[in-house]
Design a protein around this motif. Structure first.
Motif, PDB file in Angstrom:
ATOM      1  N   ALA A 378      33.071  92.099 -51.288  1.00  0.00           N
ATOM      2  CA  ALA A 378      31.698  91.597 -51.180  1.00  0.00           C
ATOM      3  C   ALA A 378      31.630  90.173 -51.739  1.00  0.00           C
ATOM      4  O   ALA A 378      32.478  89.778 -52.555  1.00  0.00           O
ATOM      5  N   LEU A 379      30.632  89.403 -51.278  1.00  0.00           N
ATOM      6  CA  LEU A 379      30.374  88.052 -51.763  1.00  0.00           C
ATOM      7  C   LEU A 379      28.884  87.916 -52.074  1.00  0.00           C
ATOM      8  O   LEU A 379      28.053  88.577 -51.448  1.00  0.00           O
ATOM      9  N   ALA A 380      28.575  87.041 -53.046  1.00  0.00           N
ATOM     10  CA  ALA A 380      27.175  86.791 -53.383  1.00  0.00           C
ATOM     11  C   ALA A 380      27.066  85.375 -53.938  1.00  0.00           C
ATOM     12  O   ALA A 380      28.055  84.804 -54.400  1.00  0.00           O
ATOM     13  N   VAL A 381      25.861  84.815 -53.875  1.00  0.00           N
ATOM     14  CA  VAL A 381      25.594  83.486 -54.440  1.00  0.00           C
ATOM     15  C   VAL A 381      24.468  83.635 -55.461  1.00  0.00           C
ATOM     16  O   VAL A 381      23.405  84.190 -55.147  1.00  0.00           O
ATOM     17  N   ALA A 382      24.707  83.157 -56.678  1.00  0.00           N
ATOM     18  CA  ALA A 382      23.689  83.248 -57.731  1.00  0.00           C
ATOM     19  C   ALA A 382      22.517  82.327 -57.394  1.00  0.00           C
ATOM     20  O   ALA A 382      22.714  81.178 -56.982  1.00  0.00           O
ATOM     21  N   ASP A 383      21.287  82.842 -57.553  1.00  0.00           N
ATOM     22  CA  ASP A 383      20.106  82.042 -57.247  1.00  0.00           C
ATOM     23  C   ASP A 383      19.820  81.067 -58.385  1.00  0.00           C
ATOM     24  O   ASP A 383      20.607  80.918 -59.324  1.00  0.00           O
ATOM     25  N   ALA A 390      24.942  91.933 -54.468  1.00  0.00           N
ATOM     26  CA  ALA A 390      25.900  92.125 -53.376  1.00  0.00           C
ATOM     27  C   ALA A 390      26.033  93.616 -53.099  1.00  0.00           C
ATOM     28  O   ALA A 390      25.809  94.445 -53.984  1.00  0.00           O
ATOM     29  N   THR A 391      26.396  93.939 -51.869  1.00  0.00           N
ATOM     30  CA  THR A 391      26.584  95.335 -51.482  1.00  0.00           C
ATOM     31  C   THR A 391      27.997  95.518 -50.953  1.00  0.00           C
ATOM     32  O   THR A 391      28.421  94.823 -50.025  1.00  0.00           O
ATOM     33  N   VAL A 392      28.734  96.434 -51.574  1.00  0.00           N
ATOM     34  CA  VAL A 392      30.075  96.791 -51.114  1.00  0.00           C
ATOM     35  C   VAL A 392      29.904  97.883 -50.062  1.00  0.00           C
ATOM     36  O   VAL A 392      29.445  98.985 -50.369  1.00  0.00           O
ATOM     37  N   MET A 393      30.261  97.577 -48.817  1.00  0.00           N
ATOM     38  CA  MET A 393      29.984  98.499 -47.730  1.00  0.00           C
ATOM     39  C   MET A 393      30.982  99.656 -47.646  1.00  0.00           C
ATOM     40  O   MET A 393      30.642 100.741 -47.220  1.00  0.00           O
ATOM     41  N   GLY A 394      32.220  99.455 -48.044  1.00  0.00           N
ATOM     42  CA  GLY A 394      33.184 100.546 -47.987  1.00  0.00           C
ATOM     43  C   GLY A 394      33.615 100.835 -46.558  1.00  0.00           C
ATOM     44  O   GLY A 394      33.408 100.031 -45.655  1.00  0.00           O
TER      45      GLY A 394
END
Length: 623
Positions: A378-383, A390-394
């Motif tokens: 998963a990837l995310a950007v801090a606001d 982030a959501t790990v889809m599996g």
């Protein structure tokens, strides 16, 4: 850069520069080595001016002017830096000196050789300018009373003349030279006077600040302990009836930063600067764009402090600290907010699919989440507040897994248990009716799991393995007992039961056949024996021409059936209907009364006739 123009000569110190830039832009001026030699702030009209304190190196010099705004530009201009001029700083031509031990001081280009010559070779001295450009020469004498014109030259072809006025008992100041910038305390003075006389040094208010006595050679030294107030100062040296005065400048206290220490990391929430400066001055701290960050005032001891509030941008921060006279820059590294995982908590049991993660990091940072294998999940950007989601889809492999969240600078980890897929039966549903011979089960489970189906006695009646997608099937081997029952599903960890109904086995369908009497044959009007084959369990019905049921039977397990029609059937041609519930047929016969003899035999099958004839023969009955 508008002035001076390219190619102009600059003085080594105090060179003034002017130019234009974007209004309110901070301008930096750097030399060929990239060192900042001056800064300025453009006014509302975009005009700026700066003074290069120096000293600059003699010769060709390239200066680069840069607008520090991210969209700003830069330009480079080449100048020539003049060598230091030849100057005599003492004694002044208005002063008188003694006949012997006359000290001349001055400035020149560092390293230059200075030559001092008098008329008729009465003076012939040399001196070499030091690294700071100052030089000192001593004329031993004795010189005659009166005026002596000295010719002073250096090896850079500078030349000048200087007039000495000699008086046998004159008092002189050989150091410091007139106009010198003095420290505030412990200032050494030296000179000459009539041997044995008392020398006094007074300030402009007439206060005695130091005393001394000329030795046998007429030389004296004294020190003003101070502290002196910063600014212009005038001192008079008196010996007997003679005196000499000189003007100086007392330096203000230097601007010093005591904390934080240069090169140390500071917190992004802000920091407090402390230091010393001239008592009473206001110390201002700005960023490189000229934005005011903090101010402080030096107390009577010169101590000041100024608090720079946060948040500060992560990375290298440059602060400009000035007191109006002195200016210095200070670099400090501001640590970025570390990556933190706020959810899920360590040790939590997580689903294999769609796992929500949350945390904090440096605003704008890209956070990459990896599983134990190192695979990015998963990837995310801090606001702008530093929050990220982030959501790990599996799907992820079941078992303990360590997740790492990193922004490339800092890393946070959390270890959690990934729950295995539960074992589920999708077919048949509870209460369903199953065949006793070809029942099968299907469902989902953790991939690779072996699923066993057992009966009420614990015997395994079916088994299957979940494929890569978690799907499994299990077919029953053998025959199940008819009736209501339950089966147990076991994946080695968990077990549950399902109620089902087992139906009797259904025999294969067979065609409806009449083996006797054959179609078209003669049958009796009563007690007619029919037989044939059909699907096991099928109900056989025989109807007369009026659709009246005249006989009913059931096919046995082998499919054989038989029935006797008691009658009476109408004599003559007749049509009988035979049906097994699925197939129906009509068969024509000739019915006759049995009392009329032989025609009755025609209604029997060949086997039945044979048995009947044998019986009649044994009884000696004529057919």
């Amino acid at each position: 850069m508008t002035t001076p123009t390219a190619g102009s000569w600059l003085s080594k110190t105090g060179a003034s520069l002017t130019g234009t830039a974007e209004p309110a832009a901070t301008v930096q001026i750097t030399d060929a080595d990239g060192a900042v030699v001056a800064t300025a702030l453009a006014d509302d009209n975009g005009i700026w001016s700066a003074t290069v304190a120096g000293p600059l190196r003699t010769g060709e010099l390239a200066l680069t002017v840069t607008d520090t705004d991210p969209k700003g530009t830069s330009t480079t201009v080449t100048y020539n830096v003049e060598p230091d001029r030849l100057v005599v700083t003492g004694p002044l031509e208005t002063e008188t000196v003694g006949k012997t031990n006359i000290t001349l001081t001055g400035t020149a280009e560092p390293g230059a050789t200075v030559r001092i010559r008098g008329a008729h070779a009465t003076v012939n001295e040399t001196a070499v300018a030091g690294e700071d450009g100052t030089w000192t020469a001593r004329i031993n004498g004795p010189l005659t009373a009166g005026q002596h014109e000295l010719a002073i030259t250096d090896d850079l072809r500078h030349a000048m003349s200087w007039m000495l006025t000699v008086d046998s008992d004159a008092v002189t100041i050989t150091e410091p030279a007139a106009g010198t910038v003095l420290p505030k305390a412990n200032i050494p003075f030296a000179g000459s006077a009539e041997p044995g006389t008392t020398v006094e040094i007074t300030d402009r208010d007439g206060h005695v600040v130091a005393t001394s006595t000329a030795d046998a050679s007429g030389l004296w030294t004294a020190a003003i302990t101070g502290p002196l107030p910063a600014g212009d100062a005038s001192f008079t040296v008196s010996a007997g009836s003679k005196s000499v005065s000189r003007d100086y400048t007392v330096a203000s206290d230097a601007l010093i930063i005591s904390s934080p220490t240069a090169g140390t990391a500071i917190d992004k929430t802000g920091t407090t600067f402390t230091g010393t400066a001239e008592p009473g001055v206001t110390v201002r701290i700005t960023d490189t764009n000229g934005t005011a960050l903090a101010t402080g005032t030096a107390d009577t001891n010169g101590t000041w402090n100024a608090a720079v509030p946060g948040p500060l941008p992560a990375g290298r921060n440059t602060f400009i600290i000035t007191d109006g006279e002195h200016s210095t820059s200070f670099d400090a590294d501001v640590a970025a907010d570390p990556v933190v995982i706020t959810s899920p908590a360590g040790g939590a049991e997580l689903s294999k699919r769609s796992i929500p993660f949350a945390g904090t990091a440096e605003p704008g940072a890209t956070v990459q989440i990896t599983a134990t294998t190192g695979t990015v999940v998963a990837l995310a950007v801090a606001d702008t507040n530093g929050t990220w989601n982030a959501t790990v889809m599996g799907p992820l492999a079941a078992g303990e897994t360590t997740f790492s969240a990193s922004d490339g600078t800092s890393t946070a980890q959390v270890t959690a248990a990934i729950a295995a897929d539960p074992t589920v039966i999708t077919s048949p549903s509870p209460g369903s009716t199953l065949s006793s011979t070809d029942a099968s089960f299907a469902g989902t489970a953790e991939p690779g799991t072996t699923v066993r189906i057992t009966d009420t006695n614990g015997a395994v009646i079916a088994e299957g393995t979940a494929d890569a997608n978690g799907n499994w099937t299990a077919a029953v081997t053998g025959q199940l007992t008819d009736g209501e029952t339950s089966v147990t599903v076991n994946d080695g960890t968990n077990a549950f039961t399902v109620d089902v109904v087992i139906a009797p086995a259904v025999a294969p369908k067979q065609d409806l056949i009449i083996t006797a009497p054959t179609a078209g044959s003669t049958v009796n009007t009563s007690n007619v024996f029919f037989e044939g084959t059909a699907t096991p369990g099928a109900t056989i019905q025989i109807t007369d021409a009026n659709k009246n049921v005249v006989g009913t039977t059931t096919a046995d397990n082998s499919g054989a059936w038989s029935v006797t029609i008691t009658g009476p059937l109408p004599e003559g041609p007749t049509a009988l209907g035979v049906s097994d519930g699925t197939t129906s047929m009509s068969v024509d016969y000739l019915a006759t009364d049995s009392t009329e003899g032989t025609p009755m035999l025609n209604s029997l099958s060949a086997a039945s006739v044979s048995r009947l004839l044998l019986t009649l023969g044994a009884l000696s009955i004529d057919r």
